[in-house]
Write an enzyme that holds these catalytic residues in place. Structure first.
Site, PDB file in Angstrom:
ATOM      1  N   LEU A   1       0.847  -1.189   0.000  1.00 36.91           N
ATOM      2  CA  LEU A   1       0.000   0.000   0.000  1.00 36.91           C
ATOM      3  C   LEU A   1       0.882   1.239   0.000  1.00 36.91           C
ATOM      4  CD1 LEU A   1      -2.922  -0.962   2.396  1.00 36.91           C
ATOM      5  CD2 LEU A   1      -2.541  -1.532   0.002  1.00 36.91           C
TER       6      LEU A   1
ATOM      7  N   GLY B   1       1.241  -5.141   1.469  1.00 35.36           N
ATOM      8  CA  GLY B   1       0.215  -5.204   0.422  1.00 35.36           C
ATOM      9  C   GLY B   1       0.680  -5.933  -0.826  1.00 35.36           C
TER      10      GLY B   1
ATOM     11  N   ASN C   1       4.582  -7.417   6.796  1.00 30.44           N
ATOM     12  CA  ASN C   1       5.514  -6.788   7.749  1.00 30.44           C
ATOM     13  C   ASN C   1       4.906  -5.592   8.472  1.00 30.44           C
ATOM     14  OD1 ASN C   1       5.431  -5.313   5.324  1.00 30.44           O
ATOM     15  ND2 ASN C   1       7.388  -4.339   5.761  1.00 30.44           N
ATOM     16  N   GLU C   2       3.576  -5.472   8.459  1.00 30.28           N
ATOM     17  CA  GLU C   2       2.921  -4.284   9.005  1.00 30.28           C
ATOM     18  C   GLU C   2       3.406  -3.914  10.402  1.00 30.28           C
ATOM     19  OE1 GLU C   2       1.482  -6.487   7.148  1.00 30.28           O
ATOM     20  OE2 GLU C   2       0.188  -5.474   5.714  1.00 30.28           O
TER      21      GLU C   2
END
Ligand SMILES: CC/C=C\CC/C=C/CC(=O)SCCNC(=O)CCNC(=O)[C@H](O)C(C)(C)COP(=O)(O)OP(=O)(O)OC[C@H]1O[C@@H](n2cnc3c(N)ncnc32)[C@H](O)[C@@H]1OP(=O)(O)O
Length: 248
Positions: free
Chosen positions: A54, A99, A123-124
């Site tokens: 994203l 994303g 990996n957020e």
């Protein structure tokens, strides 16, 4: 043979900007409505990057209405990809964080280039943000609860060999063979009658998709209020600075 190749092209890193998401969704819808197309190979035209995920600049320093609009489009693309009637094979020819990994996870089969510089995973948590429940559900469906629990908390970015071991990808091949392998995988999948394959896919994925469909609005509200928080904006700022500093 009724196969389209979709090449992501949003330099430098194929981040999923609002414009890119919208174009992607429209292209997918067109292919879905084209009865001559039975399969799509998803890949990238940006050297060394499948997708950086994203677009951080869509989630940083904007207003709540923008966040809500952006998230609605992220949901839309995910629902279309995840529930597509077509056979989706990803040819992962570069880095694929967050994303980017999500796009690949939506596919029915993932082929990744054997280059240790390329990593893949959700990996957020490294960014100080939290993967939403539907990212998590798809991860659990793909690699199982325990592996997903660990990888999500640690924000693990897997090398191709690790990704293969844990099941994030289905196959790792030399870089120059990613596309030919994706094509040969597609040929195998095309040999299955569409109606039985589609009904089976639907049976496997419907509950996960419905889980989001029934709470889309609440999920948008949740994202908007989470991402608008000062503390989260600060985390994103720090992460963006870190990306800049990496360049030296
Ligand atoms: C309740 C739910 C709440 C929240 C959930 C939100 C979910 C979010 C999921 C996501 O997808 S968040 C995005 C996560 N993405 C990343 O962590 C990737 C970050 N990028 C990288 O690690 C690297 O850029 C790369 C490995 C993809 C490529 O490395 P390299 O080839 O060395 O390029 P640079 O790092 O120099 O980047 C070039 C340029 O692009 C900018 N950029 C990189 N990633 C993004 C991104 N995702 N969005 C926007 N912009 C990005 C980077 O800052 C550089 O910009 P310059 O202006 O400095 O050129």
């Amino acid at each position: 043979m009724g196969v389209a190749v979709m090449k992501l092209r949003n330099p430098p890193v194929n981040s999923l900007s609002l414009e890119c998401l919208t174009e992607f969704t429209i292209s997918l819808e067109k292919l879905e409505n084209d009865k001559s197309i039975r399969g799509v190979i998803l890949t990238s035209e940006c050297p060394g990057i499948f997708s950086a995920g994203l677009d951080l600049l869509e989630m940083y320093g904007r207003n709540p209405a923008h966040y809500a609009e952006y998230w609605k489009n992220v949901q839309e693309l995910w629902l279309r990809l995840y529930t597509s009637n077509m056979i989706l094979v990803s040819a992962i020819n570069g880095a694929s964080p967050a994303g980017g990994c999500l796009l690949a996870l939506c596919c029915d089969y993932r082929v990744m280039a054997d280059n240790p510089k390329y990593t893949i995973g959700l990996n957020e948590s490294l960014l100080g943000i939290v993967a939403p429940f539907w990212f998590k559900d798809m991860y659990v469906n793909t690699i199982g609860h325990r592996e997903a629990e660990r990888a999500l908390q640690l924000g693990t970015l897997f090398s191709p060999a690790e990704a293969l071991k844990v099941g994030v990808v289905d196959e790792v091949v030399p870089e120059d063979q990613v596309h030919s392998k994706a094509r040969s995988v597609m040929t195998k999948w095309l040999a299955i009658p569409d109606h039985s394959r589609q009904l089976t896919k639907n049976m496997m994925r419907k509950a996960t998709a419905d889980n989001l469909i029934k709470q889309r609005e609440a999920d948008i509200q949740n994202f908007t209020s989470f991402i608008s928080k000062d503390s989260i904006q600060k985390s994103l700022h720090m992460y963006l600075e870190k990306l800049k500093q990496k360049k030296g």
